[in-house]
Scaffold this active site. Structure first.
Site, mmCIF file in Angstrom:
data_model
loop_
_atom_site.group_PDB
_atom_site.id
_atom_site.type_symbol
_atom_site.label_atom_id
_atom_site.label_comp_id
_atom_site.label_asym_id
_atom_site.label_seq_id
_atom_site.Cartn_x
_atom_site.Cartn_y
_atom_site.Cartn_z
ATOM 1 N N ARG A 163 -0.100 4.425 -0.535
ATOM 2 C CA ARG A 163 -0.861 5.667 -0.414
ATOM 3 C C ARG A 163 -0.321 6.578 0.683
ATOM 4 N NH1 ARG A 163 -6.802 3.274 0.057
ATOM 5 N NH2 ARG A 163 -5.621 1.761 1.286
ATOM 6 N N ASP B 290 0.866 -1.184 0.000
ATOM 7 C CA ASP B 290 0.000 0.000 0.000
ATOM 8 C C ASP B 290 0.898 1.228 0.000
ATOM 9 O OD1 ASP B 290 -1.846 2.039 0.390
ATOM 10 O OD2 ASP B 290 -3.011 0.932 1.885
#
Length: 196
Positions: free
Chosen positions: A127, A125
């Site tokens: 982000r 991930d």
């Protein structure tokens, strides 16, 4: 530094929203977006969700994830109760649509969503939710209820100047295709999923 480059009202199936485009450059063709329901009261605790772009789920209704259903549910919620959707242009947990499709191809060979990302040399991930906090600050939002199942999003608010009053779950029933994906979200990322 981010700033509002444009804004307009948009009527939707769920009601009227004002949409803002945020970017550093007005020529950015993929700005972050904020949709604000017309009945939002900035003097009260604001309901907020900050999803990341998912063209496969939100536009093409892929059954591999629940992103499209979550976006629909969030828009309905905001329209009814007031609030905003901070829409982050971080496709595929911020690996981009091309890499996301490469990861999907690896999933077809038996890898799960995390293994596939790592196999192509990208984070599970990637982000960054600080940008959501920046946009909320620019809109002068002080205190929020956060619609999320993601503990990382909660941490991002807690590490900001914005006050987190409560978490509102937004859980979608699994289907025959995305159950494994949701289990991985719960077991690997620690998402708050009670139905899995």
């Amino acid at each position: 530094m981010l700033r509002i480059q444009a804004q307009s009202k948009i009527p939707t199936d769920y009601g009227l929203f004002t949409i803002y485009a945020f970017s550093e450059n007005e020529e950015d063709w993929s700005p972050h977006l904020v949709l604000v329901a017309e009945n939002t009261d900035y003097d009260k605790t604001v309901n907020v969700r900050f999803p990341s772009e998912c063209i496969t789920g939100e536009v093409f209704h892929s059954k591999k994830c629940e992103c499209g259903q979550q976006l629909d549910a969030a828009m309905k919620y905001m329209s009814e109760k007031g609030g905003m959707i901070v829409y982050l242009r971080q496709e595929g947990r911020n690996i981009g649509i091309i890499n996301k499709l490469k990861a999907y191809a690896l999933q077809e060979q038996g890898l799960d969503t995390v293994e596939a990302n790592l196999r192509i040399g990208l984070p599970a991930d990637g982000r960054n939710f600080d940008v959501a906090m920046e946009m909320l600050n620019l809109l002068d939002v002080k205190e929020i209820n956060l619609l999320t199942n993601n503990p990382d999003k909660i941490k991002s608010v807690e590490n900001s100047s914005i006050i987190l009053k409560s978490r509102i779950p937004l859980e979608i029933d699994s289907n025959e295709i995305n159950a494994g994906y949701l289990i991985k979200k719960k077991d690997y990322f620690g998402h708050f999923l009670e139905k899995i």
